[in-house]
Every structure is written in C-alpha cells, then in structure tokens.
Design a protein around this motif. Structure first.
Motif, PDB file in Angstrom:
ATOM      1  N   VAL A  34      -6.931   4.171   8.424  1.00 13.45           N
ATOM      2  CA  VAL A  34      -5.485   3.958   7.911  1.00 13.45           C
ATOM      3  C   VAL A  34      -5.494   2.215   7.817  1.00 13.45           C
ATOM      4  CG1 VAL A  34      -2.763   3.479   8.055  1.00 13.45           C
ATOM      5  CG2 VAL A  34      -4.539   5.918   8.436  1.00 13.45           C
ATOM      6  N   ALA A  35      -5.890   1.668   8.913  1.00  9.29           N
ATOM      7  CA  ALA A  35      -5.800   0.058   9.180  1.00  9.29           C
ATOM      8  C   ALA A  35      -6.857  -0.307   8.128  1.00  9.29           C
ATOM      9  CB  ALA A  35      -6.342  -0.418  10.447  1.00  9.29           C
ATOM     10  N   ASP A  36      -8.099   0.180   7.605  1.00 12.53           N
ATOM     11  CA  ASP A  36      -8.876  -0.659   6.728  1.00 12.53           C
ATOM     12  C   ASP A  36      -8.673  -0.258   5.256  1.00 12.53           C
ATOM     13  OD1 ASP A  36     -10.723  -0.865   8.777  1.00 12.53           O
ATOM     14  OD2 ASP A  36     -12.215   0.727   8.337  1.00 12.53           O
ATOM     15  N   TRP A  37      -7.796   0.774   5.059  1.00  7.89           N
ATOM     16  CA  TRP A  37      -7.601   1.050   3.741  1.00  7.89           C
ATOM     17  C   TRP A  37      -6.296   0.108   3.235  1.00  7.89           C
ATOM     18  CZ3 TRP A  37      -9.881   2.247  -0.507  1.00  7.89           C
ATOM     19  CH2 TRP A  37     -11.113   2.986  -0.374  1.00  7.89           C
ATOM     20  N   PHE A  38      -5.122   0.027   4.451  1.00  6.57           N
ATOM     21  CA  PHE A  38      -3.907  -1.129   4.306  1.00  6.57           C
ATOM     22  C   PHE A  38      -4.372  -2.259   4.053  1.00  6.57           C
ATOM     23  CE2 PHE A  38      -0.090   1.451   6.143  1.00  6.57           C
ATOM     24  CZ  PHE A  38      -0.315   2.750   5.305  1.00  6.57           C
ATOM     25  N   LYS A  48       5.314   1.337   2.352  1.00  7.78           N
ATOM     26  CA  LYS A  48       5.581   0.587   4.003  1.00  7.78           C
ATOM     27  C   LYS A  48       5.706   1.672   5.026  1.00  7.78           C
ATOM     28  CE  LYS A  48       7.732  -3.547   1.928  1.00  7.78           C
ATOM     29  NZ  LYS A  48       8.876  -4.108   1.649  1.00  7.78           N
ATOM     30  N   GLN A  49       4.803   3.093   4.832  1.00  9.77           N
ATOM     31  CA  GLN A  49       4.958   3.964   5.909  1.00  9.77           C
ATOM     32  C   GLN A  49       4.232   3.156   7.089  1.00  9.77           C
ATOM     33  OE1 GLN A  49       5.865   7.242   5.999  1.00  9.77           O
ATOM     34  NE2 GLN A  49       6.602   7.431   3.998  1.00  9.77           N
ATOM     35  N   PRO A  50       4.596   3.478   8.420  1.00 13.59           N
ATOM     36  CA  PRO A  50       3.851   3.252   9.435  1.00 13.59           C
ATOM     37  C   PRO A  50       2.630   3.763   9.516  1.00 13.59           C
ATOM     38  CG  PRO A  50       6.205   3.821  10.024  1.00 13.59           C
ATOM     39  CD  PRO A  50       5.866   3.943   8.765  1.00 13.59           C
ATOM     40  N   CYS A  86      -2.694   4.892  -0.471  1.00 14.78           N
ATOM     41  CA  CYS A  86      -2.010   3.872  -1.425  1.00 14.78           C
ATOM     42  C   CYS A  86      -0.559   4.012  -1.448  1.00 14.78           C
ATOM     43  CB  CYS A  86      -2.922   3.703  -2.869  1.00 14.78           C
ATOM     44  SG  CYS A  86      -4.555   3.091  -2.557  1.00 14.78           S
ATOM     45  N   HIS A  87      -0.401   5.060  -1.578  1.00 15.94           N
ATOM     46  CA  HIS A  87       1.164   5.485  -1.618  1.00 15.94           C
ATOM     47  C   HIS A  87       1.773   5.123  -0.321  1.00 15.94           C
ATOM     48  CE1 HIS A  87       4.649   8.070  -2.745  1.00 15.94           C
ATOM     49  NE2 HIS A  87       4.777   8.333  -1.381  1.00 15.94           N
ATOM     50  N   CYS A  88       1.256   5.396   0.543  1.00 20.61           N
ATOM     51  CA  CYS A  88       1.832   5.286   1.976  1.00 20.61           C
ATOM     52  C   CYS A  88       1.992   3.456   2.148  1.00 20.61           C
ATOM     53  CB  CYS A  88       0.903   5.676   3.131  1.00 20.61           C
ATOM     54  SG  CYS A  88       1.073   7.555   3.436  1.00 20.61           S
ATOM     55  N   PHE A  89       0.854   2.868   1.600  1.00 22.83           N
ATOM     56  CA  PHE A  89       1.180   1.566   1.705  1.00 22.83           C
ATOM     57  C   PHE A  89       2.114   0.862   0.972  1.00 22.83           C
ATOM     58  CE2 PHE A  89      -0.014  -2.529  -0.350  1.00 22.83           C
ATOM     59  CZ  PHE A  89      -0.161  -3.336   0.902  1.00 22.83           C
ATOM     60  N   ALA A  90       2.114   1.396  -0.068  1.00 22.36           N
ATOM     61  CA  ALA A  90       3.082   0.941  -1.120  1.00 22.36           C
ATOM     62  C   ALA A  90       4.628   1.225  -0.712  1.00 22.36           C
ATOM     63  CB  ALA A  90       3.100   1.665  -2.699  1.00 22.36           C
ATOM     64  N   THR A 134       1.496   7.771   8.332  1.00 28.11           N
ATOM     65  CA  THR A 134       0.423   7.800   7.441  1.00 28.11           C
ATOM     66  C   THR A 134      -0.508   8.747   8.091  1.00 28.11           C
ATOM     67  OG1 THR A 134       0.845   5.766   6.527  1.00 28.11           O
ATOM     68  CG2 THR A 134      -1.404   6.863   5.940  1.00 28.11           C
ATOM     69  N   MET A 135      -0.982   8.602   9.388  1.00 30.36           N
ATOM     70  CA  MET A 135      -2.024   9.428   9.965  1.00 30.36           C
ATOM     71  C   MET A 135      -1.738  10.830  10.103  1.00 30.36           C
ATOM     72  SD  MET A 135      -3.166   6.691  13.072  1.00 30.36           S
ATOM     73  CE  MET A 135      -3.419   7.995  14.114  1.00 30.36           C
ATOM     74  N   ILE A 136      -0.534  11.170  10.493  1.00 32.49           N
ATOM     75  CA  ILE A 136      -0.019  12.382  10.408  1.00 32.49           C
ATOM     76  C   ILE A 136       0.343  13.131   9.146  1.00 32.49           C
ATOM     77  CG2 ILE A 136       1.548  14.067  11.574  1.00 32.49           C
ATOM     78  CD1 ILE A 136       1.796  11.762  13.908  1.00 32.49           C
TER      79      ILE A 136
END
Length: 170
Positions: free
Chosen positions: A49-53, A27-29, A21-25, A33-35
């Motif tokens: 990552v795609a599902d949670w974004f 705007k991390q690619p 959620c932090h990465c989404f907020a 995010t995966m790494i």
C-alpha cells in the motif's frame, strides 16, 4: 500485454492496482485499504500500500510539474510573489517533530492567485537551489516576499526587481 505501462513490473494484479489508485484518490487510510481491498482472503501488506500510494503521489507531482511548465512563469512587473518552503513528511509513531520528508517550495502570485510548487532536488534548500527553482518559475521583474530564511539571500543580486522579508519571530 502490460509492456510499456506502469503495470509492467507489478507483482499484484492490474485490478488490485486500480483498487489501490481508487483508495489513494479517495484518501483512504492504509489500514482500511489493506483490509478492504485484499483479494482471496489474503491481506494486502502495508508495504505494498505504501509503495503504490507513493507511486501515485509521484505521478501527481509529475503531472503538476508538466502542467506548470506548460503554463509558464508567474509574476511580472508590478506583481508580488509570495514564496515559502515547507517540509512535508510524517512523524514516527505520530509523535514529536517531523523526522523525515521532502522540502517543497511553494510560490503564489498575489495578483492572479496562480501557484507553483516544486520539490527541492536532493532535499536541499540552500541559496543556490532556491534561487534556481525560483528563477525557473517566477519572472525576474516580480517583487518577491519571503521569510528571513538565509537561503533566500541574494535574490535581488540575481536580478529580481525587489525582495522583501518578514521575520516571524518579531
């Protein structure tokens, strides 16, 4: 412990969810995010990552819809409301035309700058769908400005004060 929350059926830890959620907020690619937020040297999958974004976007849309519903309709006597639809999606391999996505209807009151946005149900933007969405968010006494898309035909017959169009190809 997590029953009745959005953590209930998650297969990743609540800590990982919060990091996503932090990465989404921020705007991390996806790749970053995966790494960056993989735990115990296990790389988080792109699907996770795609599902949670996607879930985060859905929560944002529900929140916006609730906010707009609580604020009522835009427009009114003497107000001009500009309306346009847009397909939001992504391109395959970042090339070519948009091939998948969702139709979004945007509306703005020119006087007050109030905005309403909604997702077109079933990805449909026919005249009946657009009329129902516009009537839900815009006062009937408003003057409507749209492009010449045929889905907007019939707005005046449906009770709006005036409907003016612009033809972008001219």
């Amino acid at each position: 412990m997590c029953k009745g929350t959005w953590f209930e059926r998650a297969v990743i830890s609540p800590g990982q969810i919060l990091l996503l959620c932090h990465c989404f907020a921020h705007k991390q690619p996806y790749e970053v995010t995966m790494i960056e937020y993989s735990i115990d040297n296990k790389r988080m999958s792109s699907r996770t990552v795609a599902d949670w974004f996607s879930y985060c976007r859905e929560v944002c849309m529900i929140s916006m819809d609730t906010k707009y519903t609580a604020r009522g309709k835009i427009g009114g006597p003497g107000h001009v409301v500009q309306i346009d639809e847009c397909k939001i999606g992504r391109r395959k391999f970042h090339r070519g035309r948009v091939v998948e996505g969702n139709w979004i209807l945007g509306m703005i009151d020119v006087e007050t700058q109030e905005v309403r946005m909604t997702i077109c149900p079933n990805n449909n933007r026919d005249a009946n769908t657009l009329y129902n969405l516009i009537a839900e968010h815009v006062e009937l006494t408003s003057t409507i400005h749209t492009d010449a898309w045929r889905g907007y035909n019939g707005l005046m017959a449906g009770g709006f004060a005036a409907h003016l169009t612009v033809n972008h190809s001219v």
